[in-house]
Scaffold this active site. Structure first.
Site, short mmCIF file in Angstrom:
data_model
loop_
_atom_site.label_atom_id
_atom_site.label_comp_id
_atom_site.label_asym_id
_atom_site.label_seq_id
_atom_site.Cartn_x
_atom_site.Cartn_y
_atom_site.Cartn_z
N ASN A 291 0.58 12.12 2.00
CA ASN A 291 -0.07 11.10 2.84
C ASN A 291 -1.08 10.24 2.07
O ASN A 291 -1.29 9.08 2.42
CB ASN A 291 -0.78 11.80 4.02
CG ASN A 291 -1.79 10.90 4.69
OD1 ASN A 291 -1.45 10.02 5.47
ND2 ASN A 291 -3.07 11.08 4.34
N GLY A 293 -3.08 7.67 0.09
CA GLY A 293 -2.67 6.33 -0.33
C GLY A 293 -3.88 5.44 -0.48
O GLY A 293 -4.96 5.73 0.07
N ASN A 302 -3.76 -13.34 -8.59
CA ASN A 302 -5.16 -12.96 -8.83
C ASN A 302 -5.33 -11.47 -9.15
O ASN A 302 -6.46 -11.02 -9.34
CB ASN A 302 -6.00 -13.27 -7.58
CG ASN A 302 -5.99 -14.74 -7.24
OD1 ASN A 302 -5.96 -15.58 -8.13
ND2 ASN A 302 -5.97 -15.06 -5.95
N TYR A 356 1.24 -2.75 -3.24
CA TYR A 356 1.34 -1.75 -2.17
C TYR A 356 2.77 -1.71 -1.60
O TYR A 356 3.35 -0.64 -1.41
CB TYR A 356 0.33 -2.11 -1.09
CG TYR A 356 0.21 -1.15 0.06
CD1 TYR A 356 -0.44 0.07 -0.06
CD2 TYR A 356 0.72 -1.48 1.32
CE1 TYR A 356 -0.56 0.93 1.02
CE2 TYR A 356 0.60 -0.63 2.41
CZ TYR A 356 -0.05 0.58 2.25
OH TYR A 356 -0.18 1.43 3.33
N LYS A 360 5.37 1.35 -1.48
CA LYS A 360 5.84 1.91 -0.21
C LYS A 360 7.35 1.75 -0.04
O LYS A 360 7.99 2.58 0.61
CB LYS A 360 5.09 1.26 0.95
CG LYS A 360 3.58 1.61 0.97
CD LYS A 360 3.35 3.10 1.13
CE LYS A 360 1.88 3.45 1.31
NZ LYS A 360 1.65 4.90 1.42
#
Ligand SMILES: NC(=O)c1ccc[n+]([C@@H]2O[C@H](COP(=O)([O-])OP(=O)(O)OC[C@H]3O[C@@H](n4cnc5c(N)ncnc54)[C@H](O)[C@@H]3O)[C@@H](O)[C@H]2O)c1
Length: 450
Positions: A291, A293, A302, A356, A360
């Site tokens: 879990n 993260g 940027n 991210y 994921k």
């Protein structure tokens, strides 16, 4: 954090005002509570009398004492139904889809608040004839659309049951037909036959504590979704080992003490993380929940290299490394369960989150690649992809984006950490041996990404 719009929408003034202005009126969702009924109203099961799934569904629900009404017997409840369940497995051609219309059209209006629509079919890829494959595939469009039409917190979902998996439906019905699945809407999941035939589908002796005697490791357990997962797995009977970074040790200890669990302050990116987890669990990790993260949001133009690296490392590489090493060390026993936290950002993509979303989406790849490998050893691996969940992670989002994130789904509100935790509890249930390689979104049927 509190959702003031939801509170206002359910006050007498708010109800009148929002209706007059034509604004969305999200309903308070009914969530699982100790001692409250699993089935707050009648469950109507429809489909042909000789349907392959109707009989196992009815038998399972009857054993739980569900207030069951069988369409096949011509019975109908007098008031509103809590759940409408349709065995659509026998539809083998486009004309047969009429069954959906005949069953749901007269009944949807009387579905209770927070009610359930559940359709069960056959995986289109297992159909022999093209006509059967297209008919079963059509169920997806119908269910996802019903989900978008339902009101007052009701949801619609679809379960494809592989031939031979008819008796492995218990844990899936327990999840989708009860308040445990409050924020799961518009989803399609597959239940298959466990690839090594191990007795994982057996119903646990203590139905209220299906994880009794099992050890569950939850990373990122000090707060948010991880703390909720730890609490729910403890409720289900597991001994919980909570993992989190050293800086979160006080919170981690508090969560673990409350649950009579064990705390393991550990950075999951440490090279020896798997070894330390296995040691703390006494060499046997029955349930591994990845879990933990982080986000380091920036538009790619940027973004600094360390922001890219840390997100990939924590959210993806560490999950893979720990899983692989636990497997190699023989610490994931037959009947074991691995659950990885993905995100709808990994499905739909999200500006400002290239790092991210890559991580994921990679988690989904990890689950799909490892499912057959783990499956051959009697272990399952699945992903949960939350949408907007009310935690410190989402409290940090700027107001306007946060408000949009909350409302852009069929239920018109954000989910709670417990909604993700209940989904994890379904996937790690001993009866979920046939659920492997799946990605379950807990997103209130978000408008993003499907
Ligand atoms: N909140 C949401 O809306 C949402 C949506 C989609 C996905 N998710 C995912 O759900 C999971 C939990 O999210 P959350 O909102 O509870 O986040 P959170 O930030 O509230 O909690 C994450 C926890 O992970 C811990 N952690 C971070 N790096 C770690 C490391 N290297 N080693 C050990 N522990 C570490 C943190 O200390 C923290 O306690 C994350 O994987 C997140 O990406 C959350």
């Amino acid at each position: 954090m509190t959702d003031r719009y939801l509170d206002f929408a359910n006050s007498p003034l708010g109800q009148r005002l929002l209706a007059a202005l034509g604004l969305p009126q999200p309903a308070p969702l009914r969530r699982w509570q100790p001692k409250s009924s699993e089935f707050p109203g009648p469950v109507v099961v429809g489909g042909p009398p000789d349907g392959a799934l109707g009989e196992p569904i009815r038998r399972t629900l009857a054993a739980w004492g569900a207030p069951l009404f069988s369409e096949a017997q011509g019975a109908a409840p007098s008031g509103s139904a809590h759940a409408l369940v349709l065995d659509a497995s026998g539809i083998v051609a486009a004309e047969g889809l009429r069954l959906l219309f005949d069953f749901f059209q007269p009944r949807l209006r009387s579905l209770a608040a927070c009610g359930r629509v559940l359709v069960l079919g056959r995986p289109p890829e297992t159909a022999v004839a093209p006509s059967a494959a297209l008919a079963q595939r059509a169920l997806e469009g119908a269910v996802r659309s019903m989900g978008k039409e339902l009101r007052r917190g009701a949801t619609a979902n679809l379960v494809y049951v592989a031939p031979g998996a008819e008796e492995a439906l218990g844990s899936t019905l327990r999840f989708f037909l009860t308040p445990r699945s409050a924020y799961v809407a518009g989803q399609v999941v597959r239940v298959g036959v466990p690839s090594n035939g191990l007795p994982g589908a057996a119903w646990p002796a203590d139905a209220a504590r299906p994880l009794a005697g099992r050890t569950a490791v939850v990373t990122g357990a000090a707060r948010g979704i991880g703390a909720a997962i730890a609490r729910v797995l403890h409720r289900e009977g597991a001994l919980v080992i909570g993992v989190d970074v050293q800086a979160a040790e006080v919170d981690l200890q508090r969560v673990c003490n409350d649950l009579d669990g064990r705390a393991l302050p550990l950075d999951i990116t440490a090279p020896d993380a798997a070894q330390r987890i296995a040691e703390r669990a006494g060499g046997r990790v029955d349930v591994m929940v990845h879990n933990a993260g982080i986000t380091r949001d920036k538009r790619l133009v940027n973004m600094r290299e360390d922001q890219w690296q840390s997100v990939i490392e924590v959210n993806l590489a560490a999950q893979e490394r720990i899983t692989e090493r636990l497997l190699a060390a023989g610490a994931l026993p037959p009947g074991g369960r691995v659950v990885c936290l993905s995100s709808i950002a990994g499905i739909a993509g999200n500006g400002g989150q290239v790092n991210y979303a890559a991580a994921k989406a990679g988690v989904i790849g990890l689950v799909q690649a490892y499912a057959p490998i783990l499956g051959s050893r009697g272990v399952t691996i699945n992903a949960v992809a939350p949408g907007f969940i009310e935690t410190q992670m989402t409290a940090a989002i700027p107001f306007a984006i946060r408000e949009a994130g909350r409302r852009m789904n069929a239920l018109g509100q954000g989910g709670l950490p417990v909604d993700v935790a209940e989904a994890v509890a379904w996937l790690v249930h001993p009866g979920s041996a046939g659920v492997n390689g799946q990605v379950l979104r807990v997103c209130g049927q978000s408008w993003l990404g499907a």
